[in-house]
Design a protein around this motif. Sequence first.
Motif, mmCIF file in Angstrom:
data_model
loop_
_atom_site.group_PDB
_atom_site.id
_atom_site.type_symbol
_atom_site.label_atom_id
_atom_site.label_comp_id
_atom_site.label_asym_id
_atom_site.label_seq_id
_atom_site.Cartn_x
_atom_site.Cartn_y
_atom_site.Cartn_z
ATOM 1 N N GLU A 239 0.835 -1.205 0.000
ATOM 2 C CA GLU A 239 0.000 0.000 0.000
ATOM 3 C C GLU A 239 0.871 1.258 0.000
ATOM 4 O OE1 GLU A 239 -3.089 -0.107 2.964
ATOM 5 O OE2 GLU A 239 -3.287 -2.280 2.776
ATOM 6 N N TYR A 240 1.638 1.410 -1.059
ATOM 7 C CA TYR A 240 2.503 2.580 -1.203
ATOM 8 C C TYR A 240 2.369 3.120 -2.614
ATOM 9 C CZ TYR A 240 5.485 -0.839 -3.534
ATOM 10 O OH TYR A 240 5.959 -1.808 -4.370
ATOM 11 N N GLU A 241 2.823 4.336 -2.811
ATOM 12 C CA GLU A 241 2.876 4.903 -4.145
ATOM 13 C C GLU A 241 4.307 4.806 -4.635
ATOM 14 O OE1 GLU A 241 0.483 8.392 -5.322
ATOM 15 O OE2 GLU A 241 2.425 9.338 -5.738
ATOM 16 N N LYS A 243 7.829 5.080 -6.594
ATOM 17 C CA LYS A 243 8.633 6.122 -7.226
ATOM 18 C C LYS A 243 9.216 5.512 -8.491
ATOM 19 C CE LYS A 243 12.242 9.533 -6.456
ATOM 20 N NZ LYS A 243 13.222 10.104 -5.505
ATOM 21 N N ASN A 252 2.631 9.972 -17.551
ATOM 22 C CA ASN A 252 1.446 10.261 -16.733
ATOM 23 C C ASN A 252 1.126 11.747 -16.737
ATOM 24 O OD1 ASN A 252 1.158 7.591 -15.996
ATOM 25 N ND2 ASN A 252 2.347 7.791 -14.122
#
Length: 623
Positions: A239-241, A243, A252
């Motif tokens: 549950e991380y974003e 890099k 994006n």
Amino acid sequence: MIDVKTADRELQLYIRPQTFPVAIRMLRPGEEIPEKARRPARDFKKLSMNCQVIDMARRYGWMIALTREDHICSLGIAALGFEKPTHLHNSGTLCEGMYTETKAAGQRSEAAVDKFAPGEFATLLVAPLDRTTFEPHLVCIYANPAQVMRLTQAALWKRGGKLTSAFGGRIDCSEIIVTTMRTDQPQVILPCSGDRIFGQTQDHEMAFTIPWNQMEEVIEGLKGTHDGGIRYPITQFMEYEAKLPPKYMEANRIWDVEHGRAQFTNRDRVVAAYRRSFTDRVPVYPIVASFAGTLDGLSIEEYCTNVPKAITAMMNYYERYQPDVVLAYNDLAKEAEAFGCRVKYSDYVVPSIDQHVLHDDKAKLARLVMPDPAKTARLPGFLEQCAALVRAKPPTAIGAVAVGPWTIAMLLRNPETMLLDTFEDPQFIHDLMRVTTDFCKIWGDAIVKTGIGLSFSEPTASISLISPDNYRDFVAPYHKELVDYFKAKKVGVTVHICGTTYPIYEDLIRCGFSTVSFDLDQQGDPKLYVDQLTRFMDVSKGRVVAIGNVDATKFERTSKEAMVADVRRCIDAAARHSAFILSTSCEIPPRSEPEIVKWFMDAAWEYGRYDRVFDGAEPTPAG
């Protein structure tokens, strides 16, 4: 009491070892060997050893009985008590020179090995746990470190604390069998050299032993820790974003812009060119100096000498045209003026030098005073202009245009006279270049301290004026020195040279310039004309950012169609390569037509869209 099949099933569920867990039992003298057990000497016609038969059981699924008659390893024989240790063991001789430096150290290592008493046991019996027909003394599981960790956690589920294991790096069969049975405690096993060589245990493997009477407790510990959230395979935090590589994120960003969730700043477009990437369109700006002043109704002299008005004029120019680069730039005479030359102003053309301080007397070079950027002539005002532009924080790339050492030298001496010096007194040119290069370092340092980008303009280094050999002899060494000086300070340097430059493209790249701005080829014969932008893209191959090269002379008088055609020429030649900023071939004239500048910007914004460049989208007709 748990049975072997249940124990194996639970280990497979919670640990998932790559090889079979091995049931191990030591048979006493006279204790019957199971009929189905293989005997190495009898069945394989080869002698074997402890680590080998354990490995056969865990990989092949065989039951094997190893007696003294089947055994070849003197270390394993002594450890299991199949023979009394010899004086070679007790003296440390078997360790010396291999595991220990001396016999004395070897004696201590041998003494630390757990051993059964001679004759206490007669047979080592091994089998895969789920197929065993005997009650084990212990179970040995080969696993990776994470799986061994899970077994350790399970063993401590009820008791807590820590497990205690000892590691010798040799005779791990003693630790697997003897130590586990003597202590009646689970053991973490570091496989030894023999186990790796002869048992073929792999680099990623460790082992863990469990006394059979504690198997149920360990299985319960596996269940309990599993229910508590400790699992194998090890649970990964997800549950991380992430890099991601910057180029992935740039894609994006383009989607976000397309959907109205974000926008590119002018500076973003320039930064993308330096990263050899793309935004929404080609970055663009005209090279502007006194034109910004004439837009505000200033005379050329007023723009070049009145710093507050020049700052206001440049910001007004930015607000009107929204270029992706804004320059602190007034004229190319101020550096020579600081050395003592006299500047001549006009109402229509850029300032020039009309009195060259070294024109009549080369000996004056020894008496020249190095200008002080903070005090001399118009230099402090230019630094003020740079600092004001930085403070204004326009969302653009910002840079300062200083004059390079070759052009300062020519303005001090007089271009025509200095061209004669290349034949008559080349050493004087080197002496003069030494002075001007040292000044450019001092001057560049002062400019960089304001926080602005650094560019050196060298209009007189053009091959329209000097030969390629002259550039290599008299200019390139000093350019490289200057670039290296600022590169050591992590400052990239841009260079602009007027006229024909394509014969020295490789030389400019070797000098290390991060960016090259170039003019149009000025050869008189149309048959020899070279499209310098196309040539530069072919030569540089993205090693250097290119700036250019819409004809600056068209900004006083041209048609809209001609301006659009020139913009399209440049974009078609260079946009696909990135590392490209669309600009003009030189400073646009002070009295350029404001509407023509708008035509230039409009054409660049529309025709320079990367969706058109790469996807074939047609430009929207103007108006």
